[in-house]
Structures are given as structure tokens and as C-alpha cells.
Motif scaffolding. Structure first.
Motif, PDB file in Angstrom:
ATOM      1  N   SER A 287      -2.534  -2.231   2.600  1.00  0.00           N
ATOM      2  CA  SER A 287      -3.150  -1.242   1.276  1.00  0.00           C
ATOM      3  C   SER A 287      -2.875  -1.137   0.104  1.00  0.00           C
ATOM      4  CB  SER A 287      -3.747  -0.516   1.724  1.00  0.00           C
ATOM      5  OG  SER A 287      -3.803   0.409   3.592  1.00  0.00           O
ATOM      6  N   SER A 288      -1.342  -0.298   0.913  1.00  0.00           N
ATOM      7  CA  SER A 288      -0.262   0.250  -0.344  1.00  0.00           C
ATOM      8  C   SER A 288       0.169  -0.110  -1.654  1.00  0.00           C
ATOM      9  CB  SER A 288       0.713   0.956   0.652  1.00  0.00           C
ATOM     10  OG  SER A 288       1.428   0.388   0.719  1.00  0.00           O
ATOM     11  N   THR A 289      -0.159  -2.000  -1.529  1.00  0.00           N
ATOM     12  CA  THR A 289       0.043  -3.364  -2.114  1.00  0.00           C
ATOM     13  C   THR A 289      -0.727  -3.377  -3.290  1.00  0.00           C
ATOM     14  OG1 THR A 289      -0.180  -5.127  -1.208  1.00  0.00           O
ATOM     15  CG2 THR A 289       2.173  -4.378  -0.968  1.00  0.00           C
ATOM     16  N   PRO A 290      -0.793  -3.335  -4.785  1.00  0.00           N
ATOM     17  CA  PRO A 290      -1.621  -3.426  -5.513  1.00  0.00           C
ATOM     18  C   PRO A 290      -2.225  -4.967  -5.477  1.00  0.00           C
ATOM     19  CG  PRO A 290       0.482  -2.456  -7.210  1.00  0.00           C
ATOM     20  CD  PRO A 290       0.644  -2.608  -5.679  1.00  0.00           C
ATOM     21  N   VAL A 306       5.522 -12.256  -5.750  1.00  0.00           N
ATOM     22  CA  VAL A 306       4.422 -11.271  -5.519  1.00  0.00           C
ATOM     23  C   VAL A 306       4.798 -10.430  -6.795  1.00  0.00           C
ATOM     24  CG1 VAL A 306       3.119  -9.582  -4.055  1.00  0.00           C
ATOM     25  CG2 VAL A 306       3.437 -12.160  -3.568  1.00  0.00           C
ATOM     26  N   ALA A 307       6.068 -10.425  -6.915  1.00  0.00           N
ATOM     27  CA  ALA A 307       6.575  -8.999  -7.878  1.00  0.00           C
ATOM     28  C   ALA A 307       6.815  -9.227  -9.168  1.00  0.00           C
ATOM     29  CB  ALA A 307       7.975  -8.817  -7.594  1.00  0.00           C
ATOM     30  N   GLY A 308       6.405 -10.425  -9.421  1.00  0.00           N
ATOM     31  CA  GLY A 308       6.353 -11.413 -11.127  1.00  0.00           C
ATOM     32  C   GLY A 308       4.910 -11.203 -11.303  1.00  0.00           C
ATOM     33  N   ALA A 309       4.131 -11.087  -9.963  1.00  0.00           N
ATOM     34  CA  ALA A 309       2.345 -10.735 -10.191  1.00  0.00           C
ATOM     35  C   ALA A 309       2.272  -9.788 -10.551  1.00  0.00           C
ATOM     36  CB  ALA A 309       1.507 -11.814  -9.333  1.00  0.00           C
ATOM     37  N   GLY A 310       3.302  -8.300 -10.433  1.00  0.00           N
ATOM     38  CA  GLY A 310       3.068  -7.246 -10.213  1.00  0.00           C
ATOM     39  C   GLY A 310       2.177  -6.296  -9.049  1.00  0.00           C
ATOM     40  N   ALA A 395      -1.034   5.278  -2.709  1.00  0.00           N
ATOM     41  CA  ALA A 395      -2.346   5.747  -2.985  1.00  0.00           C
ATOM     42  C   ALA A 395      -2.291   5.525  -4.208  1.00  0.00           C
ATOM     43  CB  ALA A 395      -2.410   7.471  -2.475  1.00  0.00           C
ATOM     44  N   VAL A 396      -1.199   5.651  -5.081  1.00  0.00           N
ATOM     45  CA  VAL A 396      -2.306   5.355  -6.952  1.00  0.00           C
ATOM     46  C   VAL A 396      -1.390   3.789  -6.828  1.00  0.00           C
ATOM     47  CG1 VAL A 396       0.156   5.728  -8.932  1.00  0.00           C
ATOM     48  CG2 VAL A 396       0.049   7.613  -7.506  1.00  0.00           C
ATOM     49  N   ALA A 397      -1.144   2.930  -5.996  1.00  0.00           N
ATOM     50  CA  ALA A 397      -0.937   1.405  -6.769  1.00  0.00           C
ATOM     51  C   ALA A 397      -2.543   1.168  -6.094  1.00  0.00           C
ATOM     52  CB  ALA A 397      -0.276   0.678  -5.044  1.00  0.00           C
ATOM     53  N   VAL A 398      -3.512   1.476  -5.527  1.00  0.00           N
ATOM     54  CA  VAL A 398      -4.186   1.742  -5.126  1.00  0.00           C
ATOM     55  C   VAL A 398      -5.414   1.692  -6.363  1.00  0.00           C
ATOM     56  CG1 VAL A 398      -7.028   2.186  -3.718  1.00  0.00           C
ATOM     57  CG2 VAL A 398      -4.748   1.242  -2.662  1.00  0.00           C
ATOM     58  N   VAL A 399      -5.318   2.951  -6.839  1.00  0.00           N
ATOM     59  CA  VAL A 399      -6.166   3.663  -8.011  1.00  0.00           C
ATOM     60  C   VAL A 399      -6.134   2.270  -9.344  1.00  0.00           C
ATOM     61  CG1 VAL A 399      -6.914   5.336  -9.077  1.00  0.00           C
ATOM     62  CG2 VAL A 399      -6.937   5.283  -7.028  1.00  0.00           C
ATOM     63  N   THR A 400      -5.025   2.966  -9.536  1.00  0.00           N
ATOM     64  CA  THR A 400      -4.437   1.983 -10.582  1.00  0.00           C
ATOM     65  C   THR A 400      -4.466   0.361 -10.631  1.00  0.00           C
ATOM     66  OG1 THR A 400      -2.093   1.312 -10.261  1.00  0.00           O
ATOM     67  CG2 THR A 400      -2.772   3.467 -11.305  1.00  0.00           C
TER      68      THR A 400
END
Length: 437
Positions: A287-290, A306-310, A395-400
Motif C-alpha cells: 500500500s505504500s507504493t504509488p 517499476v521505478a521508471g513507471a513512477g 501515506a503521501v504516495a497513496v493520495v498523490t
């Protein structure tokens, strides 16, 4: 599709009494440890470095390099701590490993502890999983009785004790410095770094903290060599790993495959999305990953891809959500978790997650006001990167990420409740017979 799988850690999970020492020995168990103790510690570290084993707990830091950071000229004891506090939502790889073949972990600990010149190792296990703790304790007792732990292991003059420690049920204790504070008997809260654990960790002594899967992967590298391990995976993300697929697929479970397999392939291995629906979004690493969407089905699931996909590969906890799911409701449930699990040490995290939940509840109810989407992003911007650990960043990654991909659903939250747009009973994974699906 089964030829995609590379069962190494999971090869013997289905056998009768797979957790017992006799069964593990019958499958070649502890031969790698015996071989390792005939090697120089520096050679073991070099071998793990050359194999390019990267930490399987989330960050993907090279394991051998982490071991090499331990200052051997420090007169204090060296400690090895295994992080078995698996609690990231969606993550379920370490628990079945410890349940099915705990001796794989014990053997990995022997090799890793010898490599860093440690004579005391800890397994910090989540306290709620009592059956796992008992299984680990049984395995450690068997290893002591067989002479694989204790004094003069294999007659090589090396001593090692393993202590199984039950945590008290805090998500924050999965963060390595909070885990160390908890081990020392204090409240589990993250420490300011530097100093890093390799220099001043447990009891202010040099300490290596590794994930369960990372340590459990070491015996196979010792037994089969760096070239065998490097023959799997991608250029920079070598080897095999456990992918946990859950959610709206027909056959959720653990899939041990080479690094770099795609989400499309994993969904096929899991039987596909449930009938009549299509993929909406998924988490690549808990859950902590975008989140990622259907456009990312064919990216390689390794650290670089996966990093390249943001996003981040994280713990490889692939939660699959189909088109019945509300992005608003999912974001709210995730952020509620982080609000609840915040240790409260850092003001941006403690207060910011509270405000995020408050706003997201309004979006779910359909009573948010114009401008609240931007307010969510503004609050997230004031949380991310401003706390001691990565909980707030999760938590921020979830929202954004949810707003980036499904902003229209949040804007609809100014006039329509989420449960009207996406009736919750339709997204239930375990719906009652005859219920609407």
C-alpha cells in the motif's frame, strides 16, 4: 505459463512436514552453511555482492554491500537482526516461508552472521502471528539439538545464538531503527540517522538488519554459486523472488519467479481477473507504493522497471483491483491505516495523516467542497520528506498517485457519495452466494 516460475524458496512448501529438520536435511539442508563455514567471511560477502542479491524487504539495497559496511575494527559485539515484522498491507511472503520451511531462514542466518562476525542473531517476528513464532522457536530448538547452533558449529570453532523475539504489534516496528528500539525494550519509534545501524545499531553496536526473504535466499547462492543466481532476473535486478498476488484475481497466492516478470504474466498465472471485469489499478509493492494501472501491465517488475513507471517494487505485494472499486474509498482505507499506525513522533505525519483522513471521508460521503482536491495535494506536499521514516511518505504516495490516475473520481466527491458511484458490495472478494458481484 508455469515455465515462468523458478521455485527455490518455495520448492518444498507442499511436502509433508516440510518445517521439520529431518525433511529439510533430506532436501540438502544445512549443507550450504557447512560449506560457508569453510570459507573466509570476506569471501562470502564478495560472493553475495557478485551475485547481486538485493534486499527483498522493500528498498532493494545490495545485501552484500550492507554486510560490508560493518566495521570489523569496532570492539563491540556485532549483531544480525532479521526483520520478520511483515505488516505492510497486501504483503504475505515472509510468513508462509517461515511457516513452511523455517530452517531455510535459520541456515541463512548462520551464513550471514558468520560473514559479519556476529555471534548473536535476533528474529524479530510480528507478535500477532503466534503460529509463526512457535514454528520458528521449534526450528531453532531443532537446530540447537543438531549442533547447527550454539558452540563450535560443525566443529569449525564458530559460536552462534539465535533469539526469536515477538514484537508487540506495531507497523512502525517494520522500520529498522524503530525495530531496534523495540528490541532494546523501548517504544518503537524511528531514530534519526546517521549514525546508521551498521555503525551504531542494537545496543549502540554494529548491526545488520535484513528482511526474511533476503536472508533465506543466501543458502541457495552459497550452494549453487553467483552465476546460477545471476542467470535469473534482469541486468540490475538478479535472481528469483516471491510475488504476492491478491485481490480480484481467480487464484491469488505466492508466485516465485525471476525478477522482471510482468504484471500481465502474473495475472495470467493467478487465473486472470474475475469474470466480467477488467483491471483498474494495482499496487506493485504494498500500500505504500504509488499505484499503477493497466497501461503498466507489461513493465518488468524489477527495481528499475517499476521505478521508471513512477512507483516502487517494495515488498512485491501486488494487490489487484478491478473496475468495481472506488479509488476514493481505497485511498481512504489505506490512509486510515497509516493514521492509525503513525507512532506520533513526527508532527507532519501525526497531524497530516489525521487531516488526510478527514478530507477523504468527505470525498467518500460526497460532501467535499471545490478546491479540496488541491487541498489534499497541498497537505500531502507538507508531509512527504518531513519525517524520520517512510511511513508518512507511504501515506503521501497513496493520495498523490490515486489523484494522478483518478482525479475525476475525487472531483465527483464534491456532489456524489463514492458508494453510489461504486456500490461496495460489487467489489467484495468473498461475496455471499447470490449476492451482486
Amino acid at each position: 505459463m508455469t515455465d515462468l516460475l523458478t521455485p527455490v524458496l518455495s520448492a518444498h512448501w507442499g511436502e509433508d512436514n516440510s518445517w521439520k529438520l529431518s525433511r529439510y536435511e533430506a532436501n540438502g539442508g544445512y549443507e550450504a552453511a557447512r560449506k560457508a563455514l569453510d570459507m573466509a567471511p570476506a569471501d562470502i560477502i564478495s560472493l553475495v555482492k557478485d551475485a547481486n542479491l538485493r534486499g527483498r524487504g522493500g528498498a532493494g539495497f545490495p545485501t552484500g554491500m550492507k554486510w560490508s559496511f560493518v566495521p570489523q575494527d569496532n570492539p563491540n559485539p556485532k549483531y544480525l537482526v532479521v526483520n520478520a515484522d511483515e505488516s505492510e498491507p497486501g504483503t504475505c511472503k515472509d510468513m508462509p516461508l517461515m511457516m513452511a520451511t523455517p530452517h531455510t531462514l535459520v541456515e541463512g542466518i548462520i551464513i550471514a552472521a558468520y560473514a559479519i562476525n556476529s555471534h548473536t542473531a535476533f528474529i524479530y517476528c510480528r507478535g500477532e502471528v503466534l503460529h509463526i513464532i512457535r514454528r520458528l522457536q521449534q526450528a531453532v530448538r531443532e537446530a540447537y539439538a543438531a549442533g547447527y547452533l550454539g558452540k563450535d558449529i560443525f566443529g569449525k570453532g564458530y559460536d552462534l545464538d539465535i533469539i526469536v523475539h515477538a514484537g508487540a504489534g506495531a507497523y512502525i516496528c517494520g522500520e529498522e531503527t524503530a525495530l531496534l528500539d523495540s528490541l532494546e525494550g523501548r517504544r518503537g519509534q524511528p531514530r534519526l540517522r546517521p549514525p546508521f545501524p551498521a555503525v551504531a545499531g542494537l545496543y549502540a553496536s554494529p548491526t545488520v538488519v535484513n528482511n526474511v526473504e533476503s536472508i533465506a535466499s543466501v543458502p541457495s547462492i552459497i550452494a549453487n554459486g553467483k552465476d546460477w543466481f545471476a542467470s535469473m532476473g534482469t541486468e540490475k535486478s538478479k535472481g528469483f523472488t516471491l510475488y504476492s498476488v491478491s485481490g480480484h484475481v481467480k487464484n491469488p497466492g505466492q508466485f516465485e519467479a525471476p525478477m522482471g516478470i510482468t504484471m500481465r504474466q502474473l495475472i495470467e498465472l493467478a487465473g486472470g481477473i474475475r469474470e466480467g471485469h477488467e483491471l483498474k489499478f494495482f499496487t506493485p509493492g504494498g500500500s505504500s507504493t504509488p499505484i499503477l494501472t493497466a497501461e503498466h501491465l507489461d513493465i518488468p517488475l524489477d527495481y528499475e522497471g517499476v521505478a521508471g513507471a513512477g512507483s516502487m517494487l517494495g515488498t512485491k505485494a501486488l494487490q489487484v483491483f478491478d473496475d468495481t472499486v472506488s479509488a476514493v474509498r481505497t485511498a481512504l482505507r489505506y490512509v486510515e491505516f497509516y493514521k492509525h499506525e503513525s507512532c506520533g513522533k513526527c508532527t507532519p505525519c501525526r497531524e497530516g495523516t489525521w487531516w488526510l483522513v478527514l478530507l477523504l471521508m468527505n470525498f467518500e460521503k460526497g460532501i467535499a467542497t471545490q478546491g479540496d482536491v488541491d487541498k489534499l495535494l497541498d497537505i500531502a506536499d507538507n508531509i512527504g520528506g518531513r519525517s524520520f521514516c517512510a511511513l508518512a511518505d507511504g501515506a503521501v504516495a497513496v493520495v498523490t498517485s490515486f489523484i494522478r490516475h483518478f482525479r475525476s473520481e475525487f472531483e465527483a466527491g464534491t456532489h456524489t457519495p463514492a458508494w453510489e458511484l461504486f456500490p461496495y458490495e460489487k467489489s467484495a472478494v468473498f461475496a455471499e452466494e447470490g449476492a451482486v458481484r
